[in-house]
Design an enzyme around this catalytic site. Structure first.
Site, PDB file in Angstrom:
ATOM      1  N   CYS A  77      67.122  54.996  21.934  1.00  0.00           N
ATOM      2  CA  CYS A  77      68.295  54.508  22.400  1.00  0.00           C
ATOM      3  C   CYS A  77      69.517  55.331  21.433  1.00  0.00           C
ATOM      4  CB  CYS A  77      68.402  52.916  21.872  1.00  0.00           C
ATOM      5  SG  CYS A  77      69.826  52.138  22.999  1.00  0.00           S
ATOM      6  N   HIS A 171      63.812  50.190  24.937  1.00  0.00           N
ATOM      7  CA  HIS A 171      63.401  49.783  23.627  1.00  0.00           C
ATOM      8  C   HIS A 171      61.887  49.410  23.880  1.00  0.00           C
ATOM      9  CE1 HIS A 171      67.440  49.185  21.486  1.00  0.00           C
ATOM     10  NE2 HIS A 171      67.693  49.352  22.622  1.00  0.00           N
ATOM     11  N   GLU A 173      60.228  48.498  21.299  1.00  0.00           N
ATOM     12  CA  GLU A 173      59.823  47.313  20.230  1.00  0.00           C
ATOM     13  C   GLU A 173      60.270  45.947  20.712  1.00  0.00           C
ATOM     14  OE1 GLU A 173      62.567  49.396  20.428  1.00  0.00           O
ATOM     15  OE2 GLU A 173      64.186  48.623  19.330  1.00  0.00           O
TER      16      GLU A 173
END
Ligand code: XMP
Length: 525
Positions: A77, A171, A173
């Protein structure tokens, strides 16, 4: 080790978390970390997301030395934009923010030979990802190729042809990107060649060695225990490392639950062999709480009295334990600080924000000049539980609900005295007993009975009564920041209510608190 540089995104710590789940050791540091001051060399670097925009004047940037480390870099990002910014400054605000699910199309270029395809190796050609950004690349920086796109993001994934640098706009994660962990594994293992060696057993061995080296042959450590998971696990670990040169102190503040001090003593001393001193300071605490009804005042009194009692005890133990032939003076204070507290104190809050020092207990023990030892500072809560199990701590303790420092003083609403504490204790025991019997203890995150400072009318047998009201609270939560009340079935509530009214003198009504957090807090005071 994989180095995660944090630019302040709410998801940053999840990167470390996912890598740990892959048994890869990783450490998160603020993005302002000077590379020359790093005591170790990372195998790879991940740049996190951020609430900033790279083109803003106040935007944080990495130490350019990161690009001279000669290790792979993955920008997530803002991290992608930071990579692009470093390679040509072509980043703009989007007309439209993108937030939520998106479909990512993967572009494979180099026939499998080049490093460029490795990030998405073994990943389907089209996957679901989670987007949360307001900026985008205006154009591809020189030397970069597109490795993934979405309908609205032509540069959702980019890679540098000359070096293993990757940027992804989504993202990986968060769990909303189902194959995210695989992508992080591709980076950390496939590209950085990080070893998947991190395990709890290794952690225990390494930590015991570290403690022994730090404390030395004769050094002594003191620490407060409460019976909670964190302090017990930390204490047991210290005991494993230095035996009786670790001194645990349990302060009975008079607002613990029924028989709790004895139970904690039993488990820690007899069960776990920990060198424990129990100080019964109930009278001092209850004396100071007399007539106090304001919740924050109660907290303050209990906090300050705790420091005072612990300090006095520490001094006594120091005087008795120091300077023998086998042991030197007590120089260390054990703290059960966990990784989320560490993150809270190191996470990047913006260029002007000073980074706060957490748990400032150095000043807590006045005049003793103790150094802090924090064996759990790398662990998340569930890792602490796994460690506890690994160290032979009983399951009930490992999975115990959190209990606040001010104890029953904030669960007896209004004035705290011996009689009010008795009622709250007896009701709480029944509620928790029934929760355990129904097999719900682990499912519920925190449960307790609180005593309200009001009387209501009831009738028992032929007698009219005017007695107090118990409020039950049980919540489910993952982070204790938000919580939902637990939907017990009616029969369960009926059973608990009947038992409390029948078995606890002084109670004629039982209420169930159906307020979520927010707006309610978990505790009632
Ligand atoms: P609240 O009531 O703020 O609680 O929703 C969130 C979590 O924190 C615990 N809590 C405390 N713990 N000292 C503590 O050590 C306190 O003063 C305190 N107040 C709340 C609460 O039990 C819950 O787990």
């Amino acid at each position: 080790t994989i180095l995660v540089l944090d630019f302040g995104s709410q998801y940053s710590h999840l990167i470390t978390r996912r890598l740990r789940e892959l048994n890869i050791y990783s450490e998160m540091l603020p993005c302002t970390q000077k590379i020359a001051e790093l005591p170790w060399k990372p195998k790879g670097v991940i740049l996190s997301g951020s609430p900033f925009s790279v083109y803003e004047e106040i935007a944080p940037h990495v130490d350019p030395a990161v690009f001279e480390l000669d290790v792979p870099i993955l920008g997530i990002c803002y991290g992608l934009q930071e990579l692009a910014w470093y390679h040509g400054k072509n980043v703009l605000a989007s007309e439209k923010k993108e937030y939520g699910h998106a479909f990512l199309d993967i572009h494979r270029h180099a026939g499998g030979e080049s490093h460029i395809d490795r990030l998405f190796q073994g990943i389907a050609d089209r996957i679901q990802v989670w987007m949360s950004h307001g900026d985008k690349l205006a154009k591809l920086p020189e030397g970069f190729e597109v490795i993934a796109t979405t309908g609205s993001a032509p540069f959702a994934g980019i890679a540098y042809t000359k070096k293993p640098y990757f940027g992804i706009q989504f993202h990986p994660e968060v769990t909303h990107t189902p194959q995210g962990t695989q992508i992080l594994a591709n980076f950390a293992v496939g590209i950085c060649h990080a070893k998947q060696e991190w395990s709890m057993e290794k952690f225990v061995d390494k930590e015991i060695e570290r403690i022994r080296a730090l404390v030395g042959e004769k050094g002594q450590v003191i620490g407060a225990v409460s019976g909670g998971v964190d302090s017990t696990v930390a204490a047991k670990l210290m005991h494993e490392a230095i035996g009786n040169r670790f001194h645990a102190v349990l302060v009975d503040n008079g607002v613990m639950r029924l028989n709790e001090a004895q139970q904690v003593q039993e488990t820690l001393q007899k069960g776990l062999g920990i060198n424990l001193t129990v100080v019964d300071a109930s009278e001092k605490f209850l004396g100071r709480l007399k007539g106090v009804t304001e919740p924050e005042k109660k907290r303050k009194i209990i906090g300050n009295t705790f420091i005072e009692v612990f300090q006095d005890t520490a001094k006594e133990i120091t005087a008795a334990a120091s300077g023998s032939a086998e042991a030197g003076p007590i120089e260390w204070l054990l703290q059960g600080t966990l990784y989320p507290d560490v993150i809270e104190s190191i996470s990047f809050k913006g260029p002007s924000a000073t980074i706060k020092t957490h748990h400032n207990v150095g000043g807590l023990l006045e005049g003793m000049h103790l150094k802090l030892i924090e064996p759990l500072r790398e662990l998340f809560k569930d890792e602490v539980r796994a460690l506890g199990t690994n160290l032979g701590i009983p399951e009930e303790l490992v999975w115990r609900h959190p209990f606040p420092g001010p104890g029953l003083a904030i669960r007896v609403l209004g004035e705290v005295n011996a009689e009010q504490l008795r009622i709250a204790r007896e009701a709480d025991v029944i509620f928790i007993e029934e929760i355990r019997a129904a097999g719900l203890y682990r499912k519920i995150s925190q449960a307790f009975a609180a005593l309200l400072p009001v009387k209501a009318v009831g009738v028992m047998g032929d007698k009219r009564m005017h007695e107090q009201v118990i409020a039950l609270r049980a919540v489910e939560t993952t982070d204790f920041m938000t919580a939902d009340w637990y939907p017990f079935d009616g029969e369960f509530l009926k059973r608990v209510s009947r038992r409390i009214v029948n078995e606890v003198n002084g109670v004629c009504r039982v209420l169930y608190d159906i307020t979520s957090k927010p707006p309610g807090t978990i505790e009632m005071e």
